[in-house]
Design an enzyme around this catalytic site. Structure first.
Site, short mmCIF file in Angstrom:
data_model
loop_
_atom_site.label_atom_id
_atom_site.label_comp_id
_atom_site.label_asym_id
_atom_site.label_seq_id
_atom_site.Cartn_x
_atom_site.Cartn_y
_atom_site.Cartn_z
N ASP A 64 0.88 -1.17 0.00
CA ASP A 64 0.00 0.00 0.00
C ASP A 64 0.92 1.22 0.00
OD1 ASP A 64 -1.62 2.13 0.56
OD2 ASP A 64 -2.52 1.27 2.36
N ASN A 91 2.22 4.66 -11.34
CA ASN A 91 0.94 4.49 -12.03
C ASN A 91 -0.26 4.43 -11.07
OD1 ASN A 91 -0.91 3.40 -14.31
ND2 ASN A 91 -0.98 1.83 -12.72
N TYR A 157 -9.01 14.86 -6.57
CA TYR A 157 -8.29 14.17 -7.65
C TYR A 157 -7.51 15.17 -8.50
CZ TYR A 157 -7.72 11.08 -11.77
OH TYR A 157 -7.23 10.33 -12.81
N LYS A 161 -3.41 15.53 -9.05
CA LYS A 161 -2.76 15.46 -10.37
C LYS A 161 -2.04 16.77 -10.70
CE LYS A 161 -4.03 11.25 -11.19
NZ LYS A 161 -3.06 10.16 -11.36
C1 BGC Z 1 -10.23 9.86 -14.90
C2 BGC Z 1 -11.47 9.33 -15.59
C3 BGC Z 1 -12.02 10.36 -16.56
C4 BGC Z 1 -10.95 10.86 -17.47
C5 BGC Z 1 -11.43 11.91 -18.45
C6 BGC Z 1 -9.25 10.40 -15.91
O1 BGC Z 1 -8.18 10.97 -15.24
O2 BGC Z 1 -9.62 8.84 -14.15
O3 BGC Z 1 -12.42 9.01 -14.61
O4 BGC Z 1 -13.07 9.78 -17.33
O5 BGC Z 1 -9.88 11.38 -16.72
O6 BGC Z 1 -12.12 12.93 -17.79
#
Ligand code: BGC
Length: 256
Positions: A64, A91, A157, A161
């Protein structure tokens, strides 16, 4: 002789999805492959089967990576398995759908700890391994179009990123004197388990495909091919870049 003959690659989150495609692609190119995931389950076994079916060597290491104490142990075990690690593919990643006003501390922590903290400290362990053995190396991170592009209901998220983008740019500068290259691949919508919900709902899938210039989702292999390019000497003058693999999603714009 493949691109990666004699090299060892550690690929986090490679039990399934894009990670599995990367593991198989690198195996086809002759790498020794270390498959890592959260669980030692049938998915992990399937990745190892596909890796070894190419004739390459594959080892599974459960960890993990969201916990810093685990990442040094993972790197140590990877080095023990094949004597050295040459390529790190960060990844592993998670996303949680929630309106901003409902995001809990626990949800925020899971996303940031896997996507950002885990890759940060595993990369640190890798860089120290390279420094201790005085060897060059390559790092490729599986980022997302959302290192740049807003994604409503996925603010944690996107933050993770966006951080990955700046970690990559910073390390490209800081590690260049050590002969270590660092780049990101930014996938768009790829057909993987992370999108299971979306893939099962035509009413969501249709509008998404309309937002992609190529009007279709990508396959995990599309991402793996670009990863292999960036991790290989074909890209020996490439560092500090993000490569989009998104069918034109990020900057798709049309007017009637
Ligand atoms: C996400 C997906 C999404 C895609 C395009 C990716 O980074 O994991 O859930 O569909 O981006 O928006």
């Amino acid at each position: 002789m493949g691109k990666f003959s004699g090299k060892t690659a550690l690929i986090t989150g490679s039990g399934r999805g894009i990670g599995r495609a990367i593991a198989v692609k690198f195996a086809q190119e002759g790498a020794n492959v270390i498959v890592n995931d959260l669980h030692d389950d049938d998915n992990a076994k399937e990745t190892i089967n596909q890796v070894t079916a190419t004739g390459a060597k594959g080892v599974f290491l459960q960890a993990d990576i969201s916990k810093v104490e685990n990442v040094q142990a993972l790197m140590n075990q990877a080095v023990q398995a094949f004597g050295q690690v040459d390529i790190l593919i960060n990844n592993a990643g998670v996303e949680i759908h929630a309106p901003f006003w409902e995001v809990t501390e626990q949800q925020y922590d899971i996303v940031m700890n896997v996507n950002t903290k885990g890759m940060f400290f595993l990369t640190q362990a890798f860089v120290n391994h390279l420094r201790n053995t005085n060897r060059p190396g390559v790092i490729v991170n599986n980022s997302s179009v959302h290192e740049e592009l807003p994604f409503p209901n996925f603010t944690a998220y996107c933050a993770s990123k966006g951080a990955m983008q700046m970690i990559m740019r910073n390390l490209a500068v800081e590690l260049a004197p050590l002969n270590i290259r660092v780049n990101n691949v930014a996938p768009g919508a790829i057909r993987t388990p992370i999108n299971a919900d979306l893939l099962s709902k035509p009413e969501l899938l249709g509008p998404l495909q309309n937002n992609i210039s190529l009007h279709r989702l990508g396959e995990p292999e599309d991402v793996a091919n670009v990863m292999a390019f960036l991790a290989s000497d074909d890209a020996k003058y490439v560092t500090g870049s993000t490569y989009y693999v998104d069918g034109g999603l990020a900057y798709h714009y049309t007017e009637q």
